[in-house]
Design an enzyme around this catalytic site. Sequence first.
Site, PDB file in Angstrom:
ATOM      1  N   ASP A  43       0.815  -1.226   0.000  1.00  0.00           N
ATOM      2  CA  ASP A  43       0.000   0.000   0.000  1.00  0.00           C
ATOM      3  C   ASP A  43       0.850   1.278   0.000  1.00  0.00           C
ATOM      4  OD1 ASP A  43      -3.055  -0.839   0.349  1.00  0.00           O
ATOM      5  OD2 ASP A  43      -1.801  -2.243   1.464  1.00  0.00           O
ATOM      6  N   HIS A  81       0.686   3.687  -2.153  1.00  0.00           N
ATOM      7  CA  HIS A  81      -0.248   4.792  -2.395  1.00  0.00           C
ATOM      8  C   HIS A  81       0.429   6.136  -2.688  1.00  0.00           C
ATOM      9  CE1 HIS A  81      -3.937   2.638  -2.018  1.00  0.00           C
ATOM     10  NE2 HIS A  81      -3.598   2.132  -0.851  1.00  0.00           N
ATOM     11  N   ASP A 140      -1.147  -2.059  -4.432  1.00  0.00           N
ATOM     12  CA  ASP A 140      -1.663  -0.690  -4.278  1.00  0.00           C
ATOM     13  C   ASP A 140      -0.510   0.318  -4.250  1.00  0.00           C
ATOM     14  OD1 ASP A 140      -4.335  -1.164  -4.514  1.00  0.00           O
ATOM     15  OD2 ASP A 140      -4.881  -0.513  -2.491  1.00  0.00           O
ATOM     16  N   ASN A 172      -6.172  -3.401  -5.972  1.00  0.00           N
ATOM     17  CA  ASN A 172      -7.357  -2.820  -6.612  1.00  0.00           C
ATOM     18  C   ASN A 172      -7.063  -1.438  -7.186  1.00  0.00           C
ATOM     19  OD1 ASN A 172      -7.274  -2.376  -3.650  1.00  0.00           O
ATOM     20  ND2 ASN A 172      -9.004  -1.013  -4.013  1.00  0.00           N
ATOM     21  N   HIS A 173      -6.195  -0.653  -6.519  1.00  0.00           N
ATOM     22  CA  HIS A 173      -5.921   0.694  -7.022  1.00  0.00           C
ATOM     23  C   HIS A 173      -5.016   0.706  -8.251  1.00  0.00           C
ATOM     24  CE1 HIS A 173      -8.199   3.097  -4.210  1.00  0.00           C
ATOM     25  NE2 HIS A 173      -7.830   2.264  -3.257  1.00  0.00           N
ATOM     26  N   ASP A 179      -7.310   1.947 -11.001  1.00  0.00           N
ATOM     27  CA  ASP A 179      -7.952   3.264 -10.957  1.00  0.00           C
ATOM     28  C   ASP A 179      -7.810   3.983 -12.295  1.00  0.00           C
ATOM     29  OD1 ASP A 179      -8.540   2.764  -8.351  1.00  0.00           O
ATOM     30  OD2 ASP A 179      -7.035   4.092  -7.506  1.00  0.00           O
ATOM     31  N   HIS A 193      -3.270  -8.960  -2.348  1.00  0.00           N
ATOM     32  CA  HIS A 193      -3.897  -7.686  -2.011  1.00  0.00           C
ATOM     33  C   HIS A 193      -5.362  -7.995  -1.715  1.00  0.00           C
ATOM     34  CE1 HIS A 193      -3.827  -3.365  -1.689  1.00  0.00           C
ATOM     35  NE2 HIS A 193      -5.066  -3.402  -2.143  1.00  0.00           N
ATOM     36  N   HIS A 211      -3.787  -4.113   1.524  1.00  0.00           N
ATOM     37  CA  HIS A 211      -5.184  -3.703   1.320  1.00  0.00           C
ATOM     38  C   HIS A 211      -5.870  -3.198   2.582  1.00  0.00           C
ATOM     39  CE1 HIS A 211      -8.942  -3.242  -0.752  1.00  0.00           C
ATOM     40  NE2 HIS A 211      -9.548  -4.228  -0.131  1.00  0.00           N
ATOM     41  N   GLN A 249      -4.322  -2.252   5.226  1.00  0.00           N
ATOM     42  CA  GLN A 249      -3.429  -1.202   5.729  1.00  0.00           C
ATOM     43  C   GLN A 249      -3.310  -1.204   7.250  1.00  0.00           C
ATOM     44  OE1 GLN A 249      -4.826   1.515   1.972  1.00  0.00           O
ATOM     45  NE2 GLN A 249      -3.683   2.609   3.533  1.00  0.00           N
ATOM     46  N   ARG A 252     -16.512  29.501   5.114  1.00  0.00           N
ATOM     47  CA  ARG A 252     -16.833  28.945   6.424  1.00  0.00           C
ATOM     48  C   ARG A 252     -18.149  29.491   7.000  1.00  0.00           C
ATOM     49  NH1 ARG A 252     -12.918  27.073  10.385  1.00  0.00           N
ATOM     50  NH2 ARG A 252     -13.761  27.297  12.479  1.00  0.00           N
ATOM     51  N   ARG A 278     -21.128  26.252   6.771  1.00  0.00           N
ATOM     52  CA  ARG A 278     -21.452  25.665   8.081  1.00  0.00           C
ATOM     53  C   ARG A 278     -22.854  26.054   8.558  1.00  0.00           C
ATOM     54  NH1 ARG A 278     -16.052  24.892  11.641  1.00  0.00           N
ATOM     55  NH2 ARG A 278     -14.684  24.299   9.926  1.00  0.00           N
ATOM     56  N   ARG A 283     -12.962  23.518   3.150  1.00  0.00           N
ATOM     57  CA  ARG A 283     -12.117  24.547   3.769  1.00  0.00           C
ATOM     58  C   ARG A 283     -12.043  25.859   3.005  1.00  0.00           C
ATOM     59  NH1 ARG A 283     -11.876  22.916   8.734  1.00  0.00           N
ATOM     60  NH2 ARG A 283     -10.087  24.284   9.104  1.00  0.00           N
TER      61      ARG A 283
HETATM   62 ZN   LIG Z   1      -6.437  -1.882  -1.680  1.00  0.00          ZN
END
Ligand SMILES: [Zn+2]
Length: 558
Positions: A50, A52, A93, A125-126, A129, A226, A261, A263, A383, A387, A418
């Site tokens: 992972d 990432h 990943d 899986n990623h 993407d 994974h 996966h 993590q 903000r 909100r 934000r």
């Molecule tokens: Zn994954």
Amino acid sequence: MKDRLSLKAAISAALLASLAGCSTTTETTEVVPGWQPDTTYNVTILHTNDNHGRFWHSRHGEYGMAARKTLIDNLRTEAEAQGSSVLLLSGGDINTGVPESDLLDAEPDFKGMTMIGYDAMALGNHEFDNSLDVLEKQMQWADFPMLSANIYDKATGKRKYQAYEIFEKNGLRIAVIGLTTEDTSKIGNPEFIGELDFRDPKAEAKKLIAELEATEKPDIIIATTHMGHYEDGKRGINAPGDVALARYLDSGSLDMIVGGHSQEPVCMEGPNMYNKSFKPGDECKPDSQNGTWIVQAHEWGKYVGKADFEFRNGELNLVSYDLIPVNLKKKIKVNGEKKRVFIQSEIPKDKEIYDFLKPYQDKGQDKLSVKIAETNGKLEGDRNVVRFQQTNLGRMIAAAHKERAKADFSVMNSGGVRDSIEAGDVTYKDVLTVQPFANMLTYTDMSGAEVLDYLNVVATKPVDSGAYAQFYGIAMTVSPEGVSDVVINGEPLDPNKVYRFTVPSYNAAGGDGYPKIVGHPGNVNTGFVDAEVLKDFLEKNSPIDVNKYEPNDEIVYK
Ligand SMILES: [Zn+2]
């Protein structure tokens, strides 16, 4: 199927007998192991998972491939000096999670792994993407195999990717097979993976191990997977993970699972029980299920896992295991001020890989300023507005989440919005200003009755707080006592029907006083980062017509 260890024991007994000059059966003579009886062979498995997009260190100077390389080089040298054979594996990943990497299709990550000397990885899986031609390109960047035995091409009915690799080490034949979670088909983009069939990895593993026993005759079999590790196999709505895999196979037929996966640092307290108090630098006892060791090194290259085995007369035994932190830090108070300090002594960055990766980091940052979309009006995230009331930006973020997770409706905390996006050109940097926290997209499958309980808490959060929720795909009336007249997909809420909704990982974990739904059997963390989901939505829907996302009394407050 005959147990592999007992088969090997029989072979070694036959060899011993023949060495001793006894007459013996000739049935097994075609199987000539490369190893010698009564000789101990050391095997070291190093692993991560992972990644990432974390080729670069964090802003606090934690992890990163440059320090990872120094550590792995040292571990390798040390192991080889002791006559050990070393394999470096990844649980997959590599893709998705950091804009600088995402914008470059993870080129620095795959090239960095090549420089570090990875021997093989599982397809995660990623890795799906992006379109499949990006994956093809990544396979060129990587000079190590990217394995998966359970992904089939629907058109040909054949395996789409390399299923396994055989490594010859000091006379030992080590088979490494790759497996990918079936959940890839659930969350993946049908445009990219429509031609692929993600079959049951447990059944594929059993089949492949039997094939390998007959053809390649490996001495050791390792799966790099994974699929996720779930304590005692309790997986909720996730597809079966590593524990289920090990329990499904014939006992002892798989020596080790190098996973990813979920993590987690897979460190056990006892049988089927996580060590919940594990901290970086602590001793880590890997899981053991049905004769298979299972390991996982949390995520992002925060750790390198190291398993030392001894192989003797066909038997493989784990001698030691360590989860080594890569420049992880902890916060301490110095003279009343909080400071981050290294948990263990700092691992220096390898200069060669640092110099190689630096231009990618710079290029990635440059790309953040490139226009990705345009909008015909302001997307409201100030903000003092977001909100207090439903806004087009709050609703658009929720719409992006709903679409990515194929959900029925979405809940987005306004504290996770934000900033506004002004009319005109939009860059990835603008998106990161709106969503700087890298929260993950989660979804949850719940009955209508449970959904109503959930909404009674989250929809009644007060204005002027980050907890105040933005909604998309749902209509309702909200009063201080609770919600009523809930409509989803144009129909009144049915208490017995199952609905899928999204909420950011922060809130799924109980943030903002939302009900904690991490651990709910229907909860899934998709691993998609909020800013990337929003960026992708903006790109696909540009030019953005802000009117499409204006609230239209879907949520009526009484
Ligand atoms: Zn994954």
